[in-house]
Design an enzyme around this catalytic site. Structure first.
Site, short mmCIF file in Angstrom:
data_model
loop_
_atom_site.label_atom_id
_atom_site.label_comp_id
_atom_site.label_asym_id
_atom_site.label_seq_id
_atom_site.Cartn_x
_atom_site.Cartn_y
_atom_site.Cartn_z
N GLU A 218 0.88 -1.17 0.00
CA GLU A 218 0.00 0.00 0.00
C GLU A 218 0.91 1.22 0.00
O GLU A 218 1.41 1.64 1.05
CB GLU A 218 -0.89 -0.02 1.25
CG GLU A 218 -1.86 -1.20 1.30
CD GLU A 218 -3.04 -1.06 0.33
OE1 GLU A 218 -3.31 0.08 -0.11
OE2 GLU A 218 -3.66 -2.08 0.03
N CYS A 252 -2.18 9.54 2.59
CA CYS A 252 -1.73 8.94 1.32
C CYS A 252 -2.65 9.29 0.17
O CYS A 252 -2.21 9.40 -0.97
CB CYS A 252 -1.59 7.43 1.47
SG CYS A 252 -3.11 6.64 1.99
#
Ligand code: NAD
Length: 461
Positions: A218, A252
């Protein structure tokens, strides 16, 4: 190797051996045990909410309400959803066998992978350590969680509290930085789940390759937002400001930069200024709702990016307080430093484009982003973004919220990562789908179908 260096390795090896032994003994197999562990995790979060909120505040200046909304509450609803679906997710899936094999039955069994290593980053240090763990528990794995050393208060709280709630025969928290993570990565795992930057992602994948361990990466990158003049720009400004300045831009999936034509930029700037005032008032540094940069190194890095354009809003930096004001930059050239890599802070460059083609081509020319945000009421524009670009996720009209939908897989593509999680996808990420076929020995149908002697009739089967 010194005595001191040898110690953690022994502890890591022993911990993993203990977890594996319990896994092999079948500890994690039953639905009841898994449900119990999920319930325990949920209790851990509610009983210790104050402890975690204050740890988040010390690490990231995160307001307690934001800590609940974006970390603790997020986890609690994910656990609830997982518990409510667990029975369904665990059930084998029946599959129709090919006619040539009948009579027979076929099914897919979702079995746990085994021992999982979860490596978390510092920006949502609690949520990103425990959200993958929810999937690992649900799928019946044992797991080691390695929180980020850059969020030391959350890391310490997790290491202290988690083992008092979860079954210590199956789960452990191992704290540490590069050295400890390197040692963890030297072990043989059945699954490695890493959240963080792509440089370390490559280290993780290289280590995993030694044991052919499946990895979920991720990662991050520059998530663009496209804004055209068909949208209500006041609303767009509000949502962009919320998405960008939440957690002081250290998210993010935060919109990294905005692509818009000059007239749209000119109208958007005052509306962004108003949106920032609505969200954080005028004394932003004193407002407890606005976070801090994780450390001095990142504060310095971000301060250095301010010269990439004209400061249209904000621009104040207080290094000692790790404070950077919500900042909007205009007249930013596409080859400036701020456009070279993920900003990961409260600086929003508005990049001028000539129109939709230019914007799409610009995004296509870079790495595949983790998320892409389109603010346009034009169906044609929306379709073009959907069909002509690739990104981990795509959202129209709102940044970041796609990760709150448990039915949507959350993950990147290309440089922004591989694999996905959330909801059932988390369960599958930590499972192996085993193919199981069962054919009775009688009646003997195979000689008439797939076995020699090969006759013309068998060609048709
Ligand atoms: P970080 O520095 O906390 O590192 C992440 C983890 O990697 C930590 O546990 C750390 O100990 C470990 N690590 C660091 N260097 C290592 C090394 N050399 N060898 C082995 N392990 C090492 O966090 P970060 O990478 O600065 O996190 C920010 C990045 O993460 C951003 O790019 C952001 O976009 C991305 N991110 C992605 C997601 C997502 O869900 N896709 C979520 C959050 C953050």
């Amino acid at each position: 190797m010194t005595e001191q260096a040898a110690e953690p390795t022994t502890a890591i090896i022993e911990t993993l051996a203990r977890l594996r032994e319990n896994y092999n003994a079948g500890l994690t197999r039953s639905a009841a045990w898994r449900d119990n562990q999920l319930l325990a995790l949920s209790r851990m979060l509610t009983d210790n909410s104050g402890v975690f909120e204050s740890a988040l505040q010390r690490d990231l200046g995160k307001s307690p309400v934001e800590g609940i909304l974006t970390e603790i509450g997020f986890l609690l609803s994910e656990i609830d959803h997982t518990r409510s679906q667990l029975g369904k997710w665990m059930r084998p899936r029946r599959v129709m066998p090919s006619v040539a094999l009948l009579p027979a039955s076929a099914k897919v069994i979702r079995e746990p992978l085994g021992a999982a290593l979860i490596i978390a980053p510092w920006n949502y240090p609690l949520m990103l350590a425990l959200s993958p763990l929810v999937g690992a528990i649900a799928a019946g794995n044992v797991a080691v969680v390695k929180p980020s050393e850059l969020a030391p208060n959350v890391s310490a709280a997790l290491a202290k509290i988690l083992p008092t709630y979860l079954d210590h025969r199956a789960f452990a928290v191992i704290e540490g930085g590069v050295e400890e993570t390197t040692e963890l990565l030297e072990q043989r795992w059945d699954s490695i789940f890493y959240t963080g930057n792509g440089a370390v992602g490559r280290i993780v994948m290289t280590a995993a390759a030694q044991h052919l361990t499946p990895v979920t990466l991720e990662l991050g990158g520059k998530s663009p937002a496209y804004v055209d003049d068909t949208s209500d720009l006041r609303q767009v400004a509000q949502r962009l400001a919320w998405g960008k300045f939440l957690n002081a831009g250290q998210t993010c999936v935060a919109p990294d930069y905005v692509l818009a034509t000059r007239p749209v930029i000119d109208r958007l700037v005052p509306m962004l200024a108003e949106a920032i005032r609505d969200l954080f008032g005028t004394s932003i540094q004193q407002n407890p709702d606005y976070g801090r940069i994780i450390n001095t190194r990142h504060t310095e890095r971000l301060a250095g990016l301010l010269s990439s354009g004209r400061i249209a809003i904000g621009g104040t930096v207080d290094r000692d307080d790790r404070y950077i004001e919500p900042t909007v930059l205009t007249d930013v050239s596409r080859d400036s430093d701020i456009m070279a890599s993920e900003i990961f802070g409260p600086l929003l460059p508005l990049i001028e484009v000539t129109g939709l083609d230019d914007a799409i081509n610009y995004v296509r020319g870079g790495d595949k982003p983790l998320a892409l945000y389109v603010f346009s009421e034009s169906n044609r524009a929306r379709d073009r973004w959907a069909n002509e670009t690739s990104s981990g996720g795509l959202a129209f009209g709102i940044p970041m919220a796609h990760l709150m939908v448990s039915g949507l897989p959350f993950g990147g593509v290309g440089e922004s990562g591989m694999g996905a999680y959330h909801g059932e996808r988390s369960f599958l990420t930590f499972s192996h789908e085993k193919a199981v076929l069962s054919k009775p020995l009688t009646p003997d149908t195979l000689r008439a179908t797939i076995m020699p002697p090969y006759t013309a009739q068998k060609e048709a089967i």
